[in-house]
Scaffold this motif. Structure first.
Motif, PDB file in Angstrom:
ATOM      1  N   ARG A 186      -7.401   0.304   2.943  1.00  0.00           N
ATOM      2  CA  ARG A 186      -6.904  -0.588   3.987  1.00  0.00           C
ATOM      3  C   ARG A 186      -7.264  -0.096   5.368  1.00  0.00           C
ATOM      4  N   THR A 187      -7.284  -1.039   6.294  1.00  0.00           N
ATOM      5  CA  THR A 187      -7.374  -0.668   7.695  1.00  0.00           C
ATOM      6  C   THR A 187      -6.082  -1.091   8.365  1.00  0.00           C
ATOM      7  N   PHE A 188      -5.885  -0.617   9.591  1.00  0.00           N
ATOM      8  CA  PHE A 188      -4.613  -0.835  10.266  1.00  0.00           C
ATOM      9  C   PHE A 188      -4.762  -1.715  11.493  1.00  0.00           C
ATOM     10  N   SER A 232      -4.557   4.664  -2.909  1.00  0.00           N
ATOM     11  CA  SER A 232      -5.943   4.788  -2.468  1.00  0.00           C
ATOM     12  C   SER A 232      -6.830   5.231  -3.628  1.00  0.00           C
ATOM     13  N   LYS A 233      -6.310   6.130  -4.436  1.00  0.00           N
ATOM     14  CA  LYS A 233      -7.098   6.632  -5.563  1.00  0.00           C
ATOM     15  C   LYS A 233      -7.371   5.539  -6.585  1.00  0.00           C
ATOM     16  N   ASN A 260      -6.929   3.221  13.260  1.00  0.00           N
ATOM     17  CA  ASN A 260      -6.422   4.470  12.728  1.00  0.00           C
ATOM     18  C   ASN A 260      -7.581   5.283  12.170  1.00  0.00           C
ATOM     19  N   PRO A 305       0.970   6.328  -0.890  1.00  0.00           N
ATOM     20  CA  PRO A 305      -0.324   5.813  -0.432  1.00  0.00           C
ATOM     21  C   PRO A 305      -1.532   6.506  -1.038  1.00  0.00           C
ATOM     22  N   HIS A 306      -1.442   7.818  -1.236  1.00  0.00           N
ATOM     23  CA  HIS A 306      -2.657   8.466  -1.718  1.00  0.00           C
ATOM     24  C   HIS A 306      -2.951   8.070  -3.160  1.00  0.00           C
ATOM     25  N   THR A 358       0.804  -1.221   0.000  1.00  0.00           N
ATOM     26  CA  THR A 358       0.000   0.000   0.000  1.00  0.00           C
ATOM     27  C   THR A 358       0.832   1.264   0.000  1.00  0.00           C
ATOM     28  N   GLY A 359       2.108   1.158  -0.254  1.00  0.00           N
ATOM     29  CA  GLY A 359       2.914   2.359  -0.396  1.00  0.00           C
ATOM     30  C   GLY A 359       3.469   2.912   0.899  1.00  0.00           C
ATOM     31  N   PHE A 360       3.250   2.195   1.983  1.00  0.00           N
ATOM     32  CA  PHE A 360       3.773   2.673   3.262  1.00  0.00           C
ATOM     33  C   PHE A 360       5.279   2.449   3.329  1.00  0.00           C
TER      34      PHE A 360
END
Lengths: 245, 294, 315
Positions: free
Chosen positions: A83-85, A77-78, A89, A73-74, A51-53
């Motif tokens: 995702r959830t953490f 998401s687009k 969060n 991440p953005h 997810t780009g983290f």
């Protein structure tokens, strides 16, 4: 139906430690896939790489055939991945309603500096709240919710951006049996009625066996088993890794 | 060519080392305090200034010589550091860092203005305790400054030794990484914090006293020093002690060598350009911790 | 604009009209010295409002906002004296240059959060201050003088109008979707990222927008005093703006304004009694932080208007 998410040779190291090691994954569209494994297996790191983290040290992540490795991440998401953490969060100082609404707003074109909030978003936010069962708490501050409700809210936030792929990191952690059941129903409904592909990290084996179409087992950063729930349950390696001996 | 180097560049280079070493001590203290307590002590520059004034006052009244004044000033500032940590910082741990920043800003203002009242707002010059120059061909350099280079080397070596070779130094270093864990291991973290603040204040005083004969002292010196320290921290990387010291020397050299050829205005602009360039190319500074998504 | 219409409801409007009317009446009620002081306070309030936008919404404390104040002031002085531009054009130019500076400084400051952001902005502000100090062409440490634009009273009304315009702008930004997204980012940056917000871009835009407020203040103060000097861009003014915001209560619209008035008047009064007054100010800051970290506005709020607390745009 095709492969919606795939990783090829995904690797992430921290110092000398190999958290994710040459990991291949292939998730079909519409599937509910569970990622399980003992603590420290690298499951959350895997999510973070996808997810780009984190930027992976090697390997690729492909979403619907498109290489998304290393995107921020953005952007991810687009592309309709939510995702959830593991640690809830959410926007604690905002109301339940605002949590969902601001998530939905991220899809707005432009920055909305001099425009008003789009009424359609408000409608959709209300719908999501109803779906996760928090509509009657919508004006409550998120910090005042119970732990289970907060995790539900986070799922709601993830749903607010109309994802095609939903990645849940231990969605039932810390929940009581009733809440677990609600969460399972919500996930199942979202997957089947909205056609959302679900990838979840989960420790609760009953949930995993109940809900998953396929299971991938991770241990020390590597994949050690993969298959339908009944197959995995009987897999000797998996049993050994979880129970030792 | 060689003549130019010896006559102009080498002395400036040494001056840069001195400047870098002096500010480096203050920035080092600031960095350590930040690492252990999470507090950015806005008043740290004014501790540099205060140490100088106190040392000077003692020198003019009861102490026999300059070198002893340095030590006494360091001890006094060490005590003051403990007071500051207990009275101002301790109640604010865990609260928003901005508040502590502003609180120490208030303290800095107080110390600066109090110094103007107690002593005078006017700059003071002090003669060096060692008079005379040393020459080597065209190279001509005050003995005092050479002595300082030696003293600073000893100080830095001691600090390095303390942190890397002693048990308590290891504890302090560990505290900059993870003080919670340390508390679980039975270390009295609160005492470590007090000690750290004390040590940092003492180092600032040493830096200040040593610079006395070289630059004139005024109550405004503290404001100038803290600004340099901020600059150093940004360049060197927040939370990295090695980066702080390196950045201090780099900045000291750029400033002194730059002053040979550039006017102050150009120096400022150069400084800003360097700052921006480093921040854009390497936002974490020389050795800072990586940012999210870097 | 649903939020705005809520704010225009009758009891709210009444609660604005009273202070506005009071402000309008000041030149007739107070000696000219205090009118001028209040004008200074309003100029500082504009800087504080800029600080407040970044602090309350994006959780980024800027200690260099006076850079925009100072730059706007110098642009006005240079445009007026050298380019012979009309007053309104000087204003516009000052704001445009400030926006540009906001873009420049924001481009690298925004990469860090919290105290690190404070330090970077502080250093940037001080660099601007020192560039003015060392540049002979704009008067160096002495600054520059030029014919004043306003007499005392018209100047006061002008800055009051600026403050009202600024309040409106602040409200519009704050209650817009942009403002809400910014607040979410300030609250939980990771979550905002993973919901799809380009956090860096939002912060950058916010920073540029926040530079408008001190720019207005700086352009005004230059024309009001007929005098600009490097001090206008110094960390002293930046810090005053932050402290005023904290005293008045960040996260509110009038907090920075009240805080500025309080601070400016306090410093003026105490300074007339003792040359060492800044020691008291310094101590006062420490004590306020130690014992009243929320600022004084929650107190005044509780006393004056408890109903304002529920507003989403936090008046």
């Amino acid at each position: 139906m095709g492969t919606i998410l795939a990783t090829r040779g995904l690797t992430k190291n921290f110092g000398g430690l190999s958290a994710v090691s040459d990991f291949d994954l292939s998730v079909e569209q519409g599937e509910i896939r569970a990622i399980i494994g003992p603590n420290g297996a690298g499951k959350t790191t895997l999510f973070n790489c996808m997810t780009g983290f984190y930027r992976p040290d090697a390997g690729k992540v492909l979403f619907k055939g498109v290489d998304i490795t290393g995107l921020p991440p953005h952007r991810i998401s687009k592309m309709n991945i939510s995702r959830t953490f593991q640690l809830t969060n959410i926007f604690l100082r905002s109301t339940v309603y605002e949590n969902i609404r601001v998530a939905r707003q991220s899809r707005m074109k432009g920055f909305g500096l001099f425009s008003t909030s789009v009424p359609a978003y408000e409608e959709e936010a209300a719908n999501i709240l109803r779906k996760i069962g928090l509509y009657d708490r919508k004006d409550e501050l998120a910090c005042n919710l119970s732990h289970g409700e907060q995790r539900h809210l986070e799922i709601g936030i993830a749903l607010a951006t109309s994802p095609e792929l939903l990645m849940l990191d231990e969605p039932t952690a810390g929940m009581n049996p009733t809440e677990v059941k609600e969460t399972v129903n919500t996930i199942r409904e979202v997957a089947k009625t909205l056609g959302v592909t679900v990838l979840l990290i989960e420790h609760d084996m009953r949930v995993v066996m109940d809900i998953s179409d396929m299971i991938t087992v991770m241990h020390l950063g590597k994949k050690i088993a993969e298959g339908k729930p009944e197959e995995v349950r009987k897999n000797a390696e998996v049993v050994r890794v979880y129970f030792g001996g | 060519m060689l003549e130019y180097v010896l006559r102009v560049i080498l002395p400036s280079f040494f001056d840069g080392l001195i400047l870098g070493a002096s500010f480096g001590l203050v920035a080092l203290g600031l960095s350590i305090i930040f690492g252990i307590t999470g507090v950015i002590n806005f008043s740290h520059g004014d501790l540099f200034m205060l140490g100088s004034y106190i040392g000077l006052t003692l020198l003019w009244s009861i102490l026999p010589n300059f070198w002893i004044s340095i030590i006494v000033a360091a001890l006094v500032l060490g005590a003051i550091g403990i007071m500051i940590e207990r009275l101002i910082c301790r109640p604010l741990y865990g609260k928003a860092p901005l508040l502590i920043f502003v609180a120490t800003f208030g303290l800095a203002l107080f110390l600066r203005e109090a110094a103007k009242l107690i002593w005078s707002p006017n700059p003071i010059s002090v003669d060096a305790p060692l008079i005379g120059h040393m020459s080597f061909g065209v190279f001509y350099y005050p003995i005092y400054r050479l002595a300082i280079l030696i003293i600073f080397s000893i100080v830095y070596a001691s600090v390095w030794f303390f942190f890397n070779k002693t048990k308590y130094g290891a504890i302090v270093r560990a505290a900059t990484e993870n003080s919670q864990m340390l508390a679980c291991l039975g270390v009295n973290v609160s005492r470590v914090r007090m000690f750290t603040f004390s040590l940092a204040s003492a180092l600032a005083a040493v830096g200040g006293m040593i610079m006395l004969p070289i630059a004139s002292l005024s109550p405004e010196a503290g404001a100038l020093v803290i600004l340099w320290c901020f600059y150093i921290i940004v360049l060197g990387g927040m939370g990295s002690i090695g980066g702080t010291v390196l950045a201090a020397f780099v900045i000291g050299e750029i400033f002194t060598l730059g002053s040979v050829w550039l006017e102050p205005r150009e120096m400022e602009i150069l400084g800003f350009l360097i700052l921006i360039t480093v921040l854009i190319v390497r936002p974490r500074g020389f050795f800072g911790k990586p940012l999210l998504l870097e | 604009m649903g939020e705005i219409s809520k704010l225009l409801s009758l009891p709210r409007v009444f609660s604005y009209l009273v202070p506005i009317a009071a402000a309008l009446g000041v030149p007739y009620l107070m000696p000219t010295y205090y009118v001028s002081l209040l004008a200074d306070a309003f100029a500082l309030a504009l800087v504080a409002m800029g600080v407040n936008l970044m602090l309350a919404y994006a959780e980024l404390p800027s200690f260099g906002h006076a850079a925009f104040y100072g730059v706007a002031a110098y642009v006005v002085a240079m445009a007026f004296m050298w380019l012979k531009m009309p007053v309104w054009a000087c204003f516009v130019l000052a704001v445009i240059v400030s926006l540009g500076l906001g873009l420049a400084i924001g481009s690298f400051s925004i990469k860090r959060r919290g105290i690190y952001f404070a330090i970077i902005t502080l250093v940037s502000g001080e660099v601007i201050h020192r560039i003015f100090w060392y540049t002979r062409a704009v008067g160096g440490s002495d600054g520059m003088s030029f014919p004043r634009w306003f007499e005392l009273r018209p100047g006061y009304y002008f800055v009051l109008a600026l403050v009202l315009v600024a309040c409106l702008l602040f409200l519009v930004i704050g209650s817009s979707p942009f403002g809400k997204a910014l607040r979410a980012i300030g609250e939980n940056e990771v979550r905002a990222r993973f919901v799809g917000y380009n956090v860096e871009l939002y912060k950058r835009i916010a920073f540029v927008l926040s530079s408008i407020f001190p720019a207005l203040g700086g352009a005004f103060i230059a024309g009001y005093r007929g005098f600009v000097n490097p001090y206008l861009a110094s960390v002293h003014i930046s810090s005053e703006a932050v402290i005023a915001t904290l005293i008045g209560g960040s996260g509110t619209l009038i907090g920075p304004i009240l805080g500025s008035i309080f601070l400016v008047f306090l410093m003026d009064i105490v300074s007339s009694y003792w040359v060492g007054y800044l020691t008291i100010i310094g101590m006062a800051i420490v004590l306020v932080i130690l014992f009243m970290p929320q600022g004084t506005i929650p107190l005044t709020r509780a006393l004056v208007s408890p109903r304002l607390r529920k507003s989403k745009v936090k008046l």
